[in-house]
Design an enzyme around this catalytic site. Structure first.
Site, PDB file in Angstrom:
ATOM      1  CG  ASP A 263       3.227   1.040   3.357  1.00 57.64           C
ATOM      2  OD1 ASP A 263       4.106   0.732   1.953  1.00 57.64           O
ATOM      3  OD2 ASP A 263       2.599   0.307   3.723  1.00 57.64           O
TER       4      ASP A 263
ATOM      5  CE1 TYR B  93       2.502  -5.749   0.745  1.00 52.96           C
ATOM      6  CE2 TYR B  93       2.452  -6.169  -1.562  1.00 52.96           C
ATOM      7  CZ  TYR B  93       2.697  -5.637  -1.085  1.00 52.96           C
ATOM      8  OH  TYR B  93       1.930  -4.497  -1.201  1.00 52.96           O
TER       9      TYR B  93
ATOM     10  CE1 TYR C 260      -0.465  -5.167   2.771  1.00 54.04           C
ATOM     11  CE2 TYR C 260       0.352  -5.263   5.300  1.00 54.04           C
ATOM     12  CZ  TYR C 260       0.646  -4.689   4.113  1.00 54.04           C
ATOM     13  OH  TYR C 260       1.892  -3.979   3.799  1.00 54.04           O
TER      14      TYR C 260
ATOM     15  CG  HIS D 158       7.496   0.956  -0.652  1.00 48.95           C
ATOM     16  ND1 HIS D 158       6.102   1.707  -1.317  1.00 48.95           N
ATOM     17  CD2 HIS D 158       7.207   1.371   0.746  1.00 48.95           C
ATOM     18  CE1 HIS D 158       5.024   1.417  -0.281  1.00 48.95           C
ATOM     19  NE2 HIS D 158       5.968   1.136   0.879  1.00 48.95           N
TER      20      HIS D 158
END
Length: 386
Positions: A174, A223, A300, A365
């Site tokens: 990730d 998201y 992010y 995931h």
């Protein structure tokens, strides 16, 4: 130590005299100057002796700047070290060739618990930090402190503090995979080989900034776009009931398509996936209830800043041996263009030493937790050739 100072000055005649014992020298300029110089010399001499005493005391009672290590029931050692201006929690087990495990969102060192045990039993030194912003590691509040430069700097500093001088094997997942790609770009001299999970290499492209590109492709409820405003999603998480709800939302997601988070959807209670026990889930909940999610969300929030600051690496290739693994139910694998990039030589062009691509059928995931034995075997099979 403080008790030494009054006694020291008393024995060196430097304490204040009482009014009845005070001697008044002749009121002449020369005598006053002589007395002042004499007193200054005595003070300097006393300070020198005090400094010598302090140094002797410190040599006999050294300050312990390293946090004591603890070992859990699985034999994993936990320690806290200072590196790159922050304090990081490190989980470690085994001896031999070092493997650096880099976790993603919303995860912790704990996401590698299966691989730490498996690879250490096969003769490797497993090293898994809580990344900047997570768990027992410091979480700077400002998003700008979470760029690739910061987090790769953390990892290099961790290796240095642990005395790891040789090249290391690296495993990322990730956001940890994204960081691992940039670790290889920034410091290929420190990486022997890489196994990356879920997130394929994304070469820096000229043109639109990443956040604007994501909004254009998926809209505001995607998201990553929902995470951009500091404090907004955190407030929704708290209103929805905290870590329990949002962690379930992410861990249980197995749809090979975009993840949307419209307002109000975090309040849904979703069953845990089969691969995650209540006990393991409780560990995640406890840590994220304690720390909150801001640290992880800040990764992010620097998507655009990372794009700006990595401009010098436009067109750069990853020059280390790589194995890439992804589940066919992983949302990252379903992103537009990703399958073609992986399978039609695009990734091979940017990662010329890409040696193997593995697609796991029916896997989502969080593949290192969903298929721990299979992933551990893939890692070992690749690294043992080096």
């Amino acid at each position: 130590m403080s008790h030494l100072i009054p006694t020291f000055f008393q024995t060196n005649g430097l304490t204040r005299q009482t009014r009845s014992n005070r001697v008044h020298p002749p009121n002449t300029h020369t005598h006053n100057l002589k007395m002042l110089l004499d007193r200054l010399n005595r003070i300097i001499s006393a300070l020198r002796q005090l400094l010598s005493l302090l140094l002797s005391h410190l040599r006999s009672n050294p300050v312990n700047t390293a946090m004591s290590a603890t070992t859990d029931a699985d034999g994993i050692t936990h320690r806290t070290i200072a590196a790159n201006g922050i304090t990081l929690h490190i989980a470690e087990k085994g001896t031999g060739a070092p493997i650096l495990f880099i976790h993603g969102f919303p995860e912790l060192w704990y996401s590698w618990r299966h691989q730490i045990l498996a690879l250490s039993s096969l003769g490797y030194r497993s090293i898994a930090p809580d990344m900047r912003g997570y768990g027992g590691t410091d979480a700077p509040r400002e998003a700008r402190e979470y760029t690739y430069g910061h987090v790769v700097g953390d990892l290099i500093a961790v290796l240095d503090e642990l005395g790891v001088e040789e090249k290391v094997f690296v495993v990322g997942h990730d956001w940890g995979a994204a960081v691992a790609w940039w670790l290889c770009l920034f410091r290929p001299d420190r990486v022997k080989a890489l196994v990356n999970l879920s997130v394929a290499f994304t070469p820096r492209k000229k043109g639109r900034r990443p956040v604007e590109a994501l909004r254009g492709a998926y809209g505001d409820e995607y998201y990553m776009c929902r995470f951009q405003v500091p404090g907004e999603i955190e407030a929704e998480i708290e209103e929805a009931g905290g870590a329990n709800k949002v962690l379930r939302k992410f861990f249980a997601y197995r749809h090979p398509g975009p993840l949307y988070l419209p307002k109000g959807t975090l309040e849904e209670t979703i069953p845990l996936p089969e691969w995650l026990t209540e006990q393991d889930f409780a560990y995640y909940c406890k840590e994220f209830e304690r720390t909150g999610f801001t640290g992880g969300l800040n990764y992010y929030r620097v998507l655009n800043l990372n794009w700006e600051t990595t401009a010098p690496w436009t067109g750069a290739q990853v020059q280390v041996p790589v194995k890439f693994i992804v589940g066919d139910l992983d949302l990252t694998y379903a992103m537009p263009g990703v399958k073609d990039y992986i399978h039609k030589a695009g990734m091979k062009k940017d990662v010329p030493f890409l040696q193997e691509v593995v697609i796991l059928e029916g896997v989502g995931h969080f593949l290192q937790q969903e298929k721990p034995d299979e992933i551990s075997k893939h890692i070992h099979d690749f690294f043992k050739s080096f």
